[in-house]
Design a protein around this motif. Structure first.
Motif, mmCIF file in Angstrom:
data_model
loop_
_atom_site.group_PDB
_atom_site.id
_atom_site.type_symbol
_atom_site.label_atom_id
_atom_site.label_comp_id
_atom_site.label_asym_id
_atom_site.label_seq_id
_atom_site.Cartn_x
_atom_site.Cartn_y
_atom_site.Cartn_z
ATOM 1 N N UNK A 246 -19.414 -81.654 44.268
ATOM 2 C CA UNK A 246 -19.799 -80.861 45.431
ATOM 3 C C UNK A 246 -20.868 -81.561 46.275
ATOM 4 N N UNK A 247 -20.981 -82.868 46.140
ATOM 5 C CA UNK A 247 -21.985 -83.624 46.889
ATOM 6 C C UNK A 247 -21.467 -83.938 48.283
ATOM 7 N N UNK A 248 -22.195 -83.483 49.305
ATOM 8 C CA UNK A 248 -21.772 -83.691 50.689
ATOM 9 C C UNK A 248 -21.721 -85.172 51.083
ATOM 10 N N UNK A 249 -22.404 -86.045 50.334
ATOM 11 C CA UNK A 249 -22.435 -87.453 50.723
ATOM 12 C C UNK A 249 -21.039 -88.092 50.667
ATOM 13 N N UNK A 264 -25.126 -99.928 61.469
ATOM 14 C CA UNK A 264 -25.158 -98.521 61.070
ATOM 15 C C UNK A 264 -24.189 -98.303 59.911
ATOM 16 N N UNK A 265 -24.608 -97.527 58.933
ATOM 17 C CA UNK A 265 -23.790 -97.267 57.759
ATOM 18 C C UNK A 265 -24.173 -98.192 56.617
ATOM 19 N N UNK A 266 -23.733 -97.838 55.407
ATOM 20 C CA UNK A 266 -24.212 -98.540 54.219
ATOM 21 C C UNK A 266 -23.102 -99.141 53.357
ATOM 22 N N UNK A 267 -21.923 -99.291 53.911
ATOM 23 C CA UNK A 267 -20.888 -100.052 53.221
ATOM 24 C C UNK A 267 -20.010 -99.247 52.285
ATOM 25 N N UNK A 268 -19.334 -99.955 51.416
ATOM 26 C CA UNK A 268 -18.312 -99.396 50.525
ATOM 27 C C UNK A 268 -18.859 -98.276 49.646
ATOM 28 N N UNK A 269 -18.046 -97.267 49.451
ATOM 29 C CA UNK A 269 -18.394 -96.150 48.570
ATOM 30 C C UNK A 269 -18.604 -96.682 47.149
ATOM 31 N N UNK A 270 -19.813 -96.511 46.579
ATOM 32 C CA UNK A 270 -20.075 -97.069 45.247
ATOM 33 C C UNK A 270 -19.209 -96.515 44.125
ATOM 34 N N UNK A 271 -18.640 -95.316 44.289
ATOM 35 C CA UNK A 271 -17.794 -94.784 43.216
ATOM 36 C C UNK A 271 -16.335 -95.185 43.380
ATOM 37 N N UNK A 272 -16.008 -95.921 44.442
ATOM 38 C CA UNK A 272 -14.615 -96.321 44.665
ATOM 39 C C UNK A 272 -14.275 -97.530 43.800
ATOM 40 N N UNK A 273 -13.011 -97.656 43.392
ATOM 41 C CA UNK A 273 -12.597 -98.840 42.629
ATOM 42 C C UNK A 273 -12.899 -100.131 43.359
ATOM 43 N N UNK A 274 -12.845 -100.112 44.687
ATOM 44 C CA UNK A 274 -13.077 -101.324 45.469
ATOM 45 C C UNK A 274 -14.492 -101.859 45.278
ATOM 46 N N UNK A 275 -15.436 -100.976 45.018
ATOM 47 C CA UNK A 275 -16.823 -101.423 44.855
ATOM 48 C C UNK A 275 -17.015 -102.132 43.516
ATOM 49 N N UNK A 276 -16.375 -101.628 42.474
ATOM 50 C CA UNK A 276 -16.411 -102.322 41.196
ATOM 51 C C UNK A 276 -17.564 -101.972 40.276
ATOM 52 N N UNK A 277 -18.240 -100.859 40.520
ATOM 53 C CA UNK A 277 -19.296 -100.424 39.598
ATOM 54 C C UNK A 277 -18.675 -99.704 38.414
ATOM 55 N N UNK A 278 -19.431 -99.581 37.325
ATOM 56 C CA UNK A 278 -19.011 -98.737 36.206
ATOM 57 C C UNK A 278 -19.334 -97.297 36.594
ATOM 58 N N UNK A 279 -18.352 -96.429 36.608
ATOM 59 C CA UNK A 279 -18.576 -95.052 37.033
ATOM 60 C C UNK A 279 -18.862 -94.147 35.845
ATOM 61 N N UNK A 280 -19.583 -93.056 36.120
ATOM 62 C CA UNK A 280 -19.882 -92.077 35.083
ATOM 63 C C UNK A 280 -19.642 -90.672 35.626
ATOM 64 N N UNK A 281 -19.339 -89.760 34.718
ATOM 65 C CA UNK A 281 -19.106 -88.372 35.115
ATOM 66 C C UNK A 281 -20.403 -87.763 35.634
ATOM 67 N N UNK A 282 -20.331 -87.116 36.803
ATOM 68 C CA UNK A 282 -21.514 -86.528 37.427
ATOM 69 C C UNK A 282 -21.366 -85.030 37.646
ATOM 70 N N UNK A 283 -20.398 -84.418 36.990
ATOM 71 C CA UNK A 283 -20.279 -82.972 37.018
ATOM 72 C C UNK A 283 -19.816 -82.396 38.343
ATOM 73 N N UNK A 284 -20.012 -81.083 38.477
ATOM 74 C CA UNK A 284 -19.520 -80.353 39.644
ATOM 75 C C UNK A 284 -20.611 -80.042 40.657
ATOM 76 N N UNK A 285 -21.817 -80.552 40.436
ATOM 77 C CA UNK A 285 -22.953 -80.176 41.267
ATOM 78 C C UNK A 285 -22.987 -80.851 42.618
#
Length: 315
Positions: A246-249, A264-285
């Motif tokens: 539910x994060x508006x970002x 302007x703007x900050x680039x690739x979405x960090x949770x997207x596969x294209x960015x390549x970070x290790x993702x973690x569950x962040x719940x429904x908040x």
């Protein structure tokens, strides 16, 4: 078509940010405060006797409270008096320009794992309580021989402002963050440090990343880190990313555009596969829920900071 839509959305966001009055956002910086106490750089020799540093900053906070009272800002003065409680421990404090602080939770001298929290927009002395609550919750979750540092080391942008769309504030903040992490590393060379970066704080961490000696860089509620990929951060640290459902970002266009000579703007979405970070569950908040006691993201952030990567849950 998709590219034009993104450009249109971002242009609209810029226009809205510039046109919204910013008098409320400027207010925290308008309250006078004394120059900070002159303190030596943090060192390993000082760690067993941090009480003197804490006392010096406590005195500075009390003087800032007196000046806020004299300015007529009773609410600011009350918050500062609460910060001057002897049970609280500030490694740094500067009450000017909205405030710069580094408050430590836990026994820094004995800590084997240290989490440094870097906040996002609209964090200042008047809103510091919510930032502190998250730090307390994280330290409670980590437990043991750990410490959490709530690092408010820069003038954060307003959520509704043109500053939040560019890396201008992040450039200066990254310099301060690099200095603090180096100082912490000199004082605690054997400790593992994780950097937990929320919202615009992830832009700051992205700018500082190439020079940081940390085990993890965690981007959560992030509009982007000013990079196309985790590899472009040029860091040996493990890069993590998470976002609540539910994060508006998530609705912010994850692009970087040159508009009237400004990026302007900050680039690739960090949770997207294209960015390549290790993702973690962040719940429904939502955007401010990552460090809520008992929450999924808090537990995962604590696991990352504790070096228990195999226990981190994934979305």
């Amino acid at each position: 078509m998709a590219s034009r839509l993104r450009r249109t959305l971002l242009a609209a966001l810029v226009t809205a940010a510039v046109s919204v009055p910013v008098s409320a956002a400027a207010r925290p910086a308008a309250v006078p405060a004394p120059a900070p106490a002159a303190l030596a750089r943090l060192s390993a020799a000082e760690l067993p006797a941090l009480g003197d540093r804490f006392a010096a900053n406590r005195g500075n906070i009390r003087e800032a409270a007196r000046m806020a009272d004299g300015h007529g800002d009773r609410a600011r003065a009350a918050r500062l008096r609460a910060m001057a409680d002897p049970a609280r421990h500030f490694l740094t404090f500067d009450g000017r320009d909205g405030g710069r602080t580094a408050e430590v939770f836990g026994d820094l001298a004995r800590a084997e794992r240290i989490a440094v929290l870097v906040p996002g927009s609209d964090t200042n002395l008047d809103t510091y309580g919510r930032f502190r609550e998250g730090a307390v919750a994280l330290h409670d979750e980590m437990g043991g021989r750990t410490a959490v540092v709530a690092w408010l080391g820069y003038a954060t942008p307003g959520t509704i402002s043109s500053d939040v769309l560019t890396e201008g504030r992040a450039d200066g903040a990254a310099t301060q963050l690099r200095s603090f992490i180096r100082e912490l590393g000199t004082a605690k060379p054997g400790a593992q440090v994780s950097l937990l970066c929320h919202s615009y704080g992830s832009v700051v961490c992205g700018r500082a990343a190439p020079s940081l000696d940390v085990a993890d860089i965690v981007l959560y509620g992030s509009p982007g880190a000013g990079a196309d990929s985790a590899a472009d951060l040029h860091t040996p640290a493990t890069v993590w990313a998470g976002r609540g459902a539910d994060d508006w970002v998530a609705e912010v266009p994850h692009v970087r555009l040159d508009i009237l000579g400004t990026t302007v703007g900050h680039g690739t979405d960090p949770v997207s596969p294209a960015f390549g970070a290790r993702t973690f569950a962040a719940g429904d908040g939502g955007h401010s829920d990552y460090l809520k006691p008992g929450s999924v993201p808090l537990k995962n952030l604590a696991r990352i900071a504790l070096g228990r990567a195999t226990e981190v849950t994934h979305a």
